[in-house]
Design a protein around this motif. Structure first.
Motif, PDB file in Angstrom:
ATOM      1  N   THR A  60       0.854  -1.178   0.000  1.00 40.12           N
ATOM      2  CA  THR A  60       0.000   0.000   0.000  1.00 40.12           C
ATOM      3  C   THR A  60       0.895   1.235   0.000  1.00 40.12           C
ATOM      4  OG1 THR A  60      -1.807  -1.108   1.174  1.00 40.12           O
ATOM      5  CG2 THR A  60      -1.751   1.303   1.270  1.00 40.12           C
ATOM      6  N   ILE A  61       0.725   2.075  -1.008  1.00 36.26           N
ATOM      7  CA  ILE A  61       1.503   3.310  -1.151  1.00 36.26           C
ATOM      8  C   ILE A  61       0.502   4.454  -1.019  1.00 36.26           C
ATOM      9  CG2 ILE A  61       3.149   4.585  -2.563  1.00 36.26           C
ATOM     10  CD1 ILE A  61       4.070   1.738  -1.840  1.00 36.26           C
ATOM     11  N   ARG A  62       0.519   5.183   0.108  1.00 40.89           N
ATOM     12  CA  ARG A  62      -0.534   6.160   0.346  1.00 40.89           C
ATOM     13  C   ARG A  62       0.023   7.434   0.992  1.00 40.89           C
ATOM     14  NH1 ARG A  62      -3.172   2.375   5.054  1.00 40.89           N
ATOM     15  NH2 ARG A  62      -1.786   3.041   6.758  1.00 40.89           N
ATOM     16  N   ASN A  63      -0.605   8.529   0.625  1.00 40.43           N
ATOM     17  CA  ASN A  63      -0.365   9.827   1.273  1.00 40.43           C
ATOM     18  C   ASN A  63       1.076  10.304   1.169  1.00 40.43           C
ATOM     19  OD1 ASN A  63      -3.080   9.620   2.150  1.00 40.43           O
ATOM     20  ND2 ASN A  63      -2.428   8.528   3.998  1.00 40.43           N
ATOM     21  N   ASN A  64       1.760   9.906   0.099  1.00 41.39           N
ATOM     22  CA  ASN A  64       3.143  10.308  -0.100  1.00 41.39           C
ATOM     23  C   ASN A  64       3.249  11.421  -1.135  1.00 41.39           C
ATOM     24  OD1 ASN A  64       4.551   7.953   1.437  1.00 41.39           O
ATOM     25  ND2 ASN A  64       3.166   6.920   0.021  1.00 41.39           N
ATOM     26  N   VAL A  65       4.373  12.105  -1.130  1.00 42.74           N
ATOM     27  CA  VAL A  65       4.758  13.000  -2.214  1.00 42.74           C
ATOM     28  C   VAL A  65       5.952  12.373  -2.920  1.00 42.74           C
ATOM     29  CG1 VAL A  65       5.597  15.280  -2.854  1.00 42.74           C
ATOM     30  CG2 VAL A  65       3.951  15.047  -0.985  1.00 42.74           C
ATOM     31  N   ILE A  66       5.806  12.133  -4.220  1.00 44.70           N
ATOM     32  CA  ILE A  66       6.886  11.531  -5.013  1.00 44.70           C
ATOM     33  C   ILE A  66       7.196  12.511  -6.133  1.00 44.70           C
ATOM     34  CG2 ILE A  66       7.608   9.536  -6.368  1.00 44.70           C
ATOM     35  CD1 ILE A  66       5.410   7.944  -4.841  1.00 44.70           C
ATOM     36  N   GLU A  67       8.377  13.116  -6.092  1.00 43.51           N
ATOM     37  CA  GLU A  67       8.649  14.247  -6.975  1.00 43.51           C
ATOM     38  C   GLU A  67      10.092  14.234  -7.488  1.00 43.51           C
ATOM     39  OE1 GLU A  67       7.737  17.559  -4.446  1.00 43.51           O
ATOM     40  OE2 GLU A  67       9.603  17.376  -3.288  1.00 43.51           O
ATOM     41  N   ASP A  68      10.242  14.779  -8.702  1.00 42.93           N
ATOM     42  CA  ASP A  68      11.563  15.012  -9.297  1.00 42.93           C
ATOM     43  C   ASP A  68      12.375  13.728  -9.422  1.00 42.93           C
ATOM     44  OD1 ASP A  68      11.051  17.815  -9.413  1.00 42.93           O
ATOM     45  OD2 ASP A  68      11.552  17.963  -7.285  1.00 42.93           O
ATOM     46  N   CYS A  69      11.700  12.611  -9.711  1.00 41.94           N
ATOM     47  CA  CYS A  69      12.376  11.335  -9.929  1.00 41.94           C
ATOM     48  C   CYS A  69      12.395  11.010 -11.426  1.00 41.94           C
ATOM     49  CB  CYS A  69      11.687  10.222  -9.147  1.00 41.94           C
ATOM     50  SG  CYS A  69      11.743  10.432  -7.359  1.00 41.94           S
ATOM     51  N   THR A  70      13.347  10.193 -11.834  1.00 42.01           N
ATOM     52  CA  THR A  70      13.583   9.970 -13.258  1.00 42.01           C
ATOM     53  C   THR A  70      13.820   8.502 -13.561  1.00 42.01           C
ATOM     54  OG1 THR A  70      14.584  12.171 -13.469  1.00 42.01           O
ATOM     55  CG2 THR A  70      15.062  10.585 -15.216  1.00 42.01           C
ATOM     56  N   ALA A  71      13.186   8.031 -14.637  1.00 39.88           N
ATOM     57  CA  ALA A  71      13.499   6.738 -15.242  1.00 39.88           C
ATOM     58  C   ALA A  71      13.493   6.975 -16.754  1.00 39.88           C
ATOM     59  CB  ALA A  71      12.493   5.676 -14.831  1.00 39.88           C
ATOM     60  N   PHE A  72      14.527   7.615 -17.241  1.00 36.96           N
ATOM     61  CA  PHE A  72      14.560   8.090 -18.626  1.00 36.96           C
ATOM     62  C   PHE A  72      15.930   7.832 -19.226  1.00 36.96           C
ATOM     63  CE2 PHE A  72      15.445  11.284 -21.856  1.00 36.96           C
ATOM     64  CZ  PHE A  72      14.324  11.212 -22.643  1.00 36.96           C
ATOM     65  N   HIS A  73      15.905   7.481 -20.539  1.00 35.44           N
ATOM     66  CA  HIS A  73      17.158   7.312 -21.266  1.00 35.44           C
ATOM     67  C   HIS A  73      16.948   7.753 -22.699  1.00 35.44           C
ATOM     68  CE1 HIS A  73      20.752   5.351 -22.972  1.00 35.44           C
ATOM     69  NE2 HIS A  73      21.225   5.451 -21.748  1.00 35.44           N
ATOM     70  N   GLU A  74      17.945   8.371 -23.270  1.00 33.19           N
ATOM     71  CA  GLU A  74      17.817   8.905 -24.627  1.00 33.19           C
ATOM     72  C   GLU A  74      17.661   7.818 -25.677  1.00 33.19           C
ATOM     73  OE1 GLU A  74      17.419  11.915 -25.466  1.00 33.19           O
ATOM     74  OE2 GLU A  74      17.932  12.987 -23.621  1.00 33.19           O
ATOM     75  N   THR A  75      18.250   6.651 -25.469  1.00 37.39           N
ATOM     76  CA  THR A  75      18.272   5.629 -26.518  1.00 37.39           C
ATOM     77  C   THR A  75      17.557   4.338 -26.136  1.00 37.39           C
ATOM     78  OG1 THR A  75      20.422   4.813 -25.737  1.00 37.39           O
ATOM     79  CG2 THR A  75      20.433   6.534 -27.440  1.00 37.39           C
ATOM     80  N   SER A  76      17.064   4.207 -24.886  1.00 34.37           N
ATOM     81  CA  SER A  76      16.342   2.992 -24.496  1.00 34.37           C
ATOM     82  C   SER A  76      15.111   3.378 -23.696  1.00 34.37           C
ATOM     83  CB  SER A  76      17.237   2.066 -23.660  1.00 34.37           C
ATOM     84  OG  SER A  76      17.633   2.685 -22.463  1.00 34.37           O
ATOM     85  N   SER A  77      14.143   2.461 -23.615  1.00 31.64           N
ATOM     86  CA  SER A  77      12.872   2.761 -22.961  1.00 31.64           C
ATOM     87  C   SER A  77      12.912   2.392 -21.485  1.00 31.64           C
ATOM     88  CB  SER A  77      11.743   1.995 -23.659  1.00 31.64           C
ATOM     89  OG  SER A  77      10.506   2.272 -23.053  1.00 31.64           O
ATOM     90  N   ARG A  78      12.561   3.378 -20.641  1.00 28.85           N
ATOM     91  CA  ARG A  78      12.472   3.146 -19.209  1.00 28.85           C
ATOM     92  C   ARG A  78      11.125   3.666 -18.719  1.00 28.85           C
ATOM     93  NH1 ARG A  78      18.730   4.627 -17.358  1.00 28.85           N
ATOM     94  NH2 ARG A  78      19.696   3.139 -18.788  1.00 28.85           N
ATOM     95  N   SER A  79      10.587   3.030 -17.689  1.00 28.09           N
ATOM     96  CA  SER A  79       9.192   3.280 -17.314  1.00 28.09           C
ATOM     97  C   SER A  79       9.047   3.679 -15.849  1.00 28.09           C
ATOM     98  CB  SER A  79       8.354   2.018 -17.566  1.00 28.09           C
ATOM     99  OG  SER A  79       8.458   1.592 -18.910  1.00 28.09           O
TER     100      SER A  79
END
Length: 225
Positions: A161-180
């Motif tokens: 259970t993930i509740r009442n949180n703030v999740i901000e300024d996080c990254t799963a990104f790459h210029e040449t491959s797919s991240r989610s």
């Protein structure tokens, strides 16, 4: 707000019968964590210095309900080793890593976990039913060592259970491959039922699902605010 006492263990009577036929007793244990130097013992006056230490204490306990309470506040940040890349598991096979019936929560907000642009806050898997409640997770950026999906939280084949949180300024990104899943990544099956509710998920970035990515196979219930 959690009551500030040097008492970390109590027994709660959850239900009872006037005829004395059915009685339910639930043992509750609480460990406190605050950024500090040293190790600590997990009491309010002498808290653990790392979130990981609180979680390990909960793993070693046989109590029914376990709480790891972060003592945050203005200008208080949980960062570095032991406060990020925390692996949470629930499968009974991994008896030393069983985090079921454990709640990681904030006793004095804000409780900020700053991943510092290296790694994520929590990696939840193997049927875990852990609860993450009331935290602020920021600046997650997993590398190849932690897997590349889920900048703030990664959930795989689990029912947290993930509740009442703030999740901000996080990254799963790459210029040449797919991240989610810049903020949260969920992968599972119809047997898994993570609940994601009442969270603020903002300013996250990914190739797929900047805020949250949920696989087609997952049974997740997502209510994002």
């Amino acid at each position: 707000m959690w009551e500030r006492k040097n008492i970390s263990k109590c027994v709660m009577i959850a239900s009872f019968s006037l005829l004395g036929i059915a009685t339910s007793v639930r043992a509750v244990e609480i460990w406190y964590v605050a950024p500090c130097f040293g190790s600590g013992s997990g009491t309010f006056q002498d808290p653990f210095c790392k979130i990981q230490d609180g979680i390990q204490a909960a793993r070693d306990s046989t109590d029914t309900d376990k709480y790891v309470v972060l003592r945050g506040g203005e200008d208080v940040v949980f960062a570095g080793t032991g406060n990020k890349n925390i692996v949470l598991r629930g499968n009974q096979v991994y008896a030393t890593e069983n985090d079921n019936n454990t709640t990681i929560t904030c006793g004095a907000p804000p409780c900020i976990i700053d991943c510092g642009g290296s790694g994520r806050a929590f990696d939840i898997g193997t049927k875990s039913t852990v609860t993450i409640d009331g935290l602020t997770i920021r600046n997650g950026l997993p590398t190849g060592n932690e897997g590349v999906d889920g900048g703030g939280i990664r959930i795989q084949f689990a029912s947290p259970t993930i509740r009442n949180n703030v999740i901000e300024d996080c990254t799963a990104f790459h210029e040449t491959s797919s991240r989610s899943g810049g903020g949260v990544y969920v992968l599972g099956s119809s047997f898994d039922a993570p609940v994601i509710s009442g969270n603020v998920i903002r300013r996250n970035r990914a190739n797929l699902g900047g805020g949250i990515y949920i696989s087609d196979q997952s049974g997740a219930v997502a209510a994002i605010v």
